[in-house]
Structures are given as structure tokens and as C-alpha cells.
Design a protein around this motif. Structure first.
Motif, PDB file in Angstrom:
ATOM      1  N   VAL A   1     -35.869  16.433  58.203  1.00 46.47           N
ATOM      2  CA  VAL A   1     -36.415  18.191  58.426  1.00 46.47           C
ATOM      3  C   VAL A   1     -35.348  18.267  59.181  1.00 46.47           C
ATOM      4  CG1 VAL A   1     -37.964  19.377  58.739  1.00 46.47           C
ATOM      5  CG2 VAL A   1     -39.013  17.678  57.369  1.00 46.47           C
ATOM      6  N   ALA A   2     -35.609  17.691  60.374  1.00 44.76           N
ATOM      7  CA  ALA A   2     -34.985  17.985  61.684  1.00 44.76           C
ATOM      8  C   ALA A   2     -32.846  18.368  61.273  1.00 44.76           C
ATOM      9  CB  ALA A   2     -35.536  17.184  62.816  1.00 44.76           C
ATOM     10  N   ALA A   3     -32.826  17.639  60.765  1.00 40.07           N
ATOM     11  CA  ALA A   3     -31.244  17.369  60.060  1.00 40.07           C
ATOM     12  C   ALA A   3     -30.714  18.919  59.712  1.00 40.07           C
ATOM     13  CB  ALA A   3     -30.964  16.881  59.630  1.00 40.07           C
ATOM     14  N   SER A   4     -32.217  18.862  59.052  1.00 39.02           N
ATOM     15  CA  SER A   4     -32.260  20.511  57.930  1.00 39.02           C
ATOM     16  C   SER A   4     -31.956  21.504  58.761  1.00 39.02           C
ATOM     17  CB  SER A   4     -33.131  20.579  57.234  1.00 39.02           C
ATOM     18  OG  SER A   4     -33.060  19.689  55.837  1.00 39.02           O
ATOM     19  N   VAL A   5     -33.086  21.327  59.548  1.00 35.58           N
ATOM     20  CA  VAL A   5     -33.104  22.552  60.734  1.00 35.58           C
ATOM     21  C   VAL A   5     -31.852  22.553  61.147  1.00 35.58           C
ATOM     22  CG1 VAL A   5     -33.835  23.507  62.359  1.00 35.58           C
ATOM     23  CG2 VAL A   5     -35.333  22.411  61.016  1.00 35.58           C
TER      24      VAL A   5
ATOM     25  N   ALA B   1     -28.915  22.038  60.777  1.00 45.00           N
ATOM     26  CA  ALA B   1     -27.468  22.615  59.885  1.00 45.00           C
ATOM     27  C   ALA B   1     -27.766  23.980  59.429  1.00 45.00           C
ATOM     28  CB  ALA B   1     -27.807  21.455  58.782  1.00 45.00           C
ATOM     29  N   GLY B   2     -28.393  24.672  59.830  1.00 43.00           N
ATOM     30  CA  GLY B   2     -28.348  25.481  59.654  1.00 43.00           C
ATOM     31  C   GLY B   2     -28.770  26.449  58.478  1.00 43.00           C
ATOM     32  N   GLN B   3     -29.720  25.598  57.768  1.00 43.57           N
ATOM     33  CA  GLN B   3     -29.731  25.347  56.323  1.00 43.57           C
ATOM     34  C   GLN B   3     -30.642  27.094  56.700  1.00 43.57           C
ATOM     35  OE1 GLN B   3     -29.120  24.841  53.583  1.00 43.57           O
ATOM     36  NE2 GLN B   3     -27.146  22.357  54.506  1.00 43.57           N
ATOM     37  N   PRO B   4     -30.786  27.616  55.470  1.00 43.17           N
ATOM     38  CA  PRO B   4     -32.128  28.904  55.518  1.00 43.17           C
ATOM     39  C   PRO B   4     -33.324  28.282  55.806  1.00 43.17           C
ATOM     40  CG  PRO B   4     -30.222  28.905  53.850  1.00 43.17           C
ATOM     41  CD  PRO B   4     -30.158  27.957  54.498  1.00 43.17           C
ATOM     42  N   SER B   5     -34.312  28.694  56.161  1.00 43.28           N
ATOM     43  CA  SER B   5     -35.590  28.417  56.184  1.00 43.28           C
ATOM     44  C   SER B   5     -36.225  28.619  54.429  1.00 43.28           C
ATOM     45  CB  SER B   5     -36.761  29.430  56.539  1.00 43.28           C
ATOM     46  OG  SER B   5     -36.776  30.849  56.345  1.00 43.28           O
ATOM     47  N   GLU B   6     -35.856  29.587  53.932  1.00 49.11           N
ATOM     48  CA  GLU B   6     -36.891  29.448  52.252  1.00 49.11           C
ATOM     49  C   GLU B   6     -36.009  28.298  51.250  1.00 49.11           C
ATOM     50  OE1 GLU B   6     -33.292  32.079  52.997  1.00 49.11           O
ATOM     51  OE2 GLU B   6     -35.545  32.713  54.151  1.00 49.11           O
ATOM     52  N   ARG B   7     -34.956  27.460  51.566  1.00 49.69           N
ATOM     53  CA  ARG B   7     -34.244  26.201  50.766  1.00 49.69           C
ATOM     54  C   ARG B   7     -34.871  25.068  51.594  1.00 49.69           C
ATOM     55  NH1 ARG B   7     -28.248  24.261  50.795  1.00 49.69           N
ATOM     56  NH2 ARG B   7     -27.849  23.045  48.953  1.00 49.69           N
ATOM     57  N   ILE B   8     -35.628  25.046  53.337  1.00 45.24           N
ATOM     58  CA  ILE B   8     -35.999  23.995  53.586  1.00 45.24           C
ATOM     59  C   ILE B   8     -36.966  24.180  53.274  1.00 45.24           C
ATOM     60  CG2 ILE B   8     -36.920  22.959  55.825  1.00 45.24           C
ATOM     61  CD1 ILE B   8     -34.863  23.904  57.149  1.00 45.24           C
ATOM     62  N   HIS B   9     -38.129  25.245  53.127  1.00 51.32           N
ATOM     63  CA  HIS B   9     -39.640  24.578  52.034  1.00 51.32           C
ATOM     64  C   HIS B   9     -39.396  24.550  50.807  1.00 51.32           C
ATOM     65  CE1 HIS B   9     -41.591  27.036  55.371  1.00 51.32           C
ATOM     66  NE2 HIS B   9     -41.160  28.118  55.700  1.00 51.32           N
ATOM     67  N   ALA B  10     -37.752  25.104  50.190  1.00 54.60           N
ATOM     68  CA  ALA B  10     -38.233  24.485  48.674  1.00 54.60           C
ATOM     69  C   ALA B  10     -38.144  22.492  48.389  1.00 54.60           C
ATOM     70  CB  ALA B  10     -37.055  24.630  48.255  1.00 54.60           C
ATOM     71  N   ALA B  11     -37.351  22.814  50.013  1.00 53.46           N
ATOM     72  CA  ALA B  11     -37.102  20.989  49.576  1.00 53.46           C
ATOM     73  C   ALA B  11     -38.701  20.009  50.601  1.00 53.46           C
ATOM     74  CB  ALA B  11     -35.723  20.667  50.586  1.00 53.46           C
ATOM     75  N   TYR B  12     -39.172  20.549  51.072  1.00 54.01           N
ATOM     76  CA  TYR B  12     -40.591  20.451  51.504  1.00 54.01           C
ATOM     77  C   TYR B  12     -41.517  21.781  51.706  1.00 54.01           C
ATOM     78  CZ  TYR B  12     -36.774  18.029  54.192  1.00 54.01           C
ATOM     79  OH  TYR B  12     -35.606  16.534  53.714  1.00 54.01           O
ATOM     80  N   PRO B  13     -41.754  21.179  50.543  1.00 53.85           N
ATOM     81  CA  PRO B  13     -43.084  22.911  50.004  1.00 53.85           C
ATOM     82  C   PRO B  13     -44.007  22.423  50.780  1.00 53.85           C
ATOM     83  CG  PRO B  13     -42.547  21.265  48.609  1.00 53.85           C
ATOM     84  CD  PRO B  13     -41.796  20.729  49.195  1.00 53.85           C
ATOM     85  N   GLY B  14     -44.490  21.400  51.212  1.00 52.81           N
ATOM     86  CA  GLY B  14     -46.080  20.793  52.165  1.00 52.81           C
ATOM     87  C   GLY B  14     -45.816  21.102  53.465  1.00 52.81           C
ATOM     88  N   LEU B  15     -44.657  21.433  53.961  1.00 57.02           N
ATOM     89  CA  LEU B  15     -44.985  22.038  55.424  1.00 57.02           C
ATOM     90  C   LEU B  15     -44.953  23.195  55.781  1.00 57.02           C
ATOM     91  CD1 LEU B  15     -41.977  19.391  56.518  1.00 57.02           C
ATOM     92  CD2 LEU B  15     -44.679  19.326  55.693  1.00 57.02           C
ATOM     93  N   ASP B  16     -45.103  23.920  56.950  1.00 56.16           N
ATOM     94  CA  ASP B  16     -45.076  24.893  56.510  1.00 56.16           C
ATOM     95  C   ASP B  16     -44.240  25.544  58.001  1.00 56.16           C
ATOM     96  OD1 ASP B  16     -46.771  24.174  59.262  1.00 56.16           O
ATOM     97  OD2 ASP B  16     -48.464  25.229  58.966  1.00 56.16           O
ATOM     98  N   ASP B  17     -43.995  26.328  58.399  1.00 59.00           N
ATOM     99  CA  ASP B  17     -42.735  27.055  59.731  1.00 59.00           C
ATOM    100  C   ASP B  17     -43.188  26.088  61.340  1.00 59.00           C
ATOM    101  OD1 ASP B  17     -41.208  28.985  58.601  1.00 59.00           O
ATOM    102  OD2 ASP B  17     -42.605  29.938  59.131  1.00 59.00           O
ATOM    103  N   GLU B  18     -44.242  26.002  61.414  1.00 57.97           N
ATOM    104  CA  GLU B  18     -44.798  25.198  62.209  1.00 57.97           C
ATOM    105  C   GLU B  18     -44.458  23.432  62.803  1.00 57.97           C
ATOM    106  OE1 GLU B  18     -46.768  24.765  66.542  1.00 57.97           O
ATOM    107  OE2 GLU B  18     -45.385  25.899  65.708  1.00 57.97           O
ATOM    108  N   ARG B  19     -45.039  23.481  60.812  1.00 58.41           N
ATOM    109  CA  ARG B  19     -44.507  21.730  61.509  1.00 58.41           C
ATOM    110  C   ARG B  19     -42.977  21.916  61.369  1.00 58.41           C
ATOM    111  NH1 ARG B  19     -48.280  18.188  57.609  1.00 58.41           N
ATOM    112  NH2 ARG B  19     -47.882  19.493  55.948  1.00 58.41           N
TER     113      ARG B  19
END
Length: 214
Positions: free
Chosen positions: A150-154, A156-174
Motif C-alpha cells: 500500500v505504501a509503495a503505491s502511495v 509512487a504517486g498513484q491516484p487515490s482512486e486507483r489505490i482504492h480500486a486495488a484495495y477496496p477495503g481501505l479508507d483514506d486514513e488507513r
């Protein structure tokens, strides 16, 4: 955890709000009182020493090194005088240091470090590790999601929508706490490729003929 808990340099950097290089520099220069530092192969810095590191670098443009070190020694004595287990609460003598005409207020550095310390504790509580789950890889508690992925995606500058799509169970805080945990506890060994792209397959391949310069 107490404010005297000894942190690794990477953790101390997060709580201090400075870079890892600055933490090692502070240890090497003897910026902190001796009891706030553990030297040797496994260097450690106490949590209560982190605001003093933050002050040392945060006030560098306004105070000389001698003035900063003198003020840190004063505050260090006050912290030690409080109790065997000091915390981030205001000591009886306060956080203001007076030396002749000079008045230095440590309060902003203490407050900032205390907030970062509390947030890091929340990040620690978010993560679990068990030999029965991904061979002990740190994961988001209650899931099989590796924290460092998860941290590597952050990072790497991945858009938040893409990170949420990859990890749908996680909210912004987590997601933010996962990135914080990874900064304080970097993964050992060779970093993996972008985790969001792991398992991707080539759908099509098109070759384009390069035109010759005419």
C-alpha cells in the motif's frame, strides 16, 4: 508505550519530523542528553528526545548551534527531573528557556512531536504480523494486504482512486497510516515492483514503425 521508549532511527525521524540523515547527525554530534540515546550497532532514540531533535533543526536559521545545544540541555534536565517515566505533558518548569535576553519556547516542537508520536502509535496498532499470514509479512490488521505494498503505491504517486480500486477495503486514513508505518519501518531487501501492477498481463502488443527523418 512510554515517551522514554527507545525508537529506531527511522522511527525517530518520523516522530521528529526530520530526515533520517538528521537523526544520525544529531546522535553523532551529541545533540541529545546521553540518557535519551543508545549507541552501538542498534542505535536508538527515546520518543521524548524527538521534539529536541525537531527543535535543533527547526531553529537552525535563528539560533546558533551553541544556543540550541544550551537550550536542549536545560529542557533535558527538566524532563529528567519530572519522573522516571516522563511524557509529553508540560513539565512543572514549563517549556520556555530563558538565557539573558534570549527566550526560547519549545512548546511548538513538543506539540508537533506529540501529535506525530500519537499518529505513529495509531499506525502501529493498524499493523499485524503472524507467521500464519503471508509468512509474517506485516499486513493491515484483519486483512492479508501487505502494508508496504500500500505504501509503495502511495510513494509512487498513484491516484487515490486507483489505490482504492486495488484495495477496496481501505479508507483514506488507513492508507495514510500504512504509508506512515512503512516510512518508520522500511522494508528490507530489494523493493518490489509497483504492487498495483503485480499480476498484470499483456492484453495486446502493437508495433509502430518509426518514420525516418526526412
Amino acid at each position: 508505550m512510554t515517551a522514554m521508549e527507545m525508537l529506531r532511527p527511522t522511527e525517530a525521524a518520523v516522530v521528529s519530523g526530520v530526515g533520517l540523515r538528521e537523526v544520525h547527525h544529531a546522535i553523532d554530534r551529541g545533540v541529545l542528553p546521553d540518557e535519551f540515546v543508545r549507541q552501538g550497532e542498534g542505535r536508538r532514540v527515546s520518543a521524548i528526545g524527538c521534539p529536541l531533535i525537531a527543535f535543533y533543526y527547526g531553529s537552525a536559521k535563528r539560533l546558533t548551534a551553541e544556543e540550541r545545544l544550551s537550550a536542549i540541555r536545560v529542557v533535558g534536565r527538566r524532563i529528567r527531573a519530572e519522573s522516571a517515566e516522563p511524557d509529553f505533558a508540560r513539565p512543572a518548569q514549563g517549556w520556555v528557556v530563558r538565557d539573558g535576553f534570549l527566550q526560547i519556547d519549545f512548546e511548538p516542537f513538543i506539540t508537533g512531536a506529540a501529535e506525530r508520536w500519537e499518529r505513529y502509535r495509531r499506525a502501529l496498532a493498524l499493523v499485524s504480523s503472524s507467521p500464519s499470514v503471508l509468512s509474517g509479512t506485516p499486513v493491515i490488521a484483519g486483512t492479508r494486504i501487505p502494508v508496504h505494498d500500500v505504501a509503495a503505491s502511495v510513494a509512487a504517486g498513484q491516484p487515490s482512486e486507483r489505490i482504492h480500486a486495488a484495495y477496496p477495503g481501505l479508507d483514506d486514513e488507513r492508507i495514510a497510516l500504512a504509508a506512515l508505518y512503512a516510512a518508520a519501518n522500511p522494508r528490507q531487501g530489494r523493493p518490489r515492483a509497483n504492487p498495483i501492477l503485480d499480476g498484470a498481463r499483456l492484453v495486446s502488443e502493437e508495433r509502430v514503425t518509426r518514420r525516418k527523418a526526412g
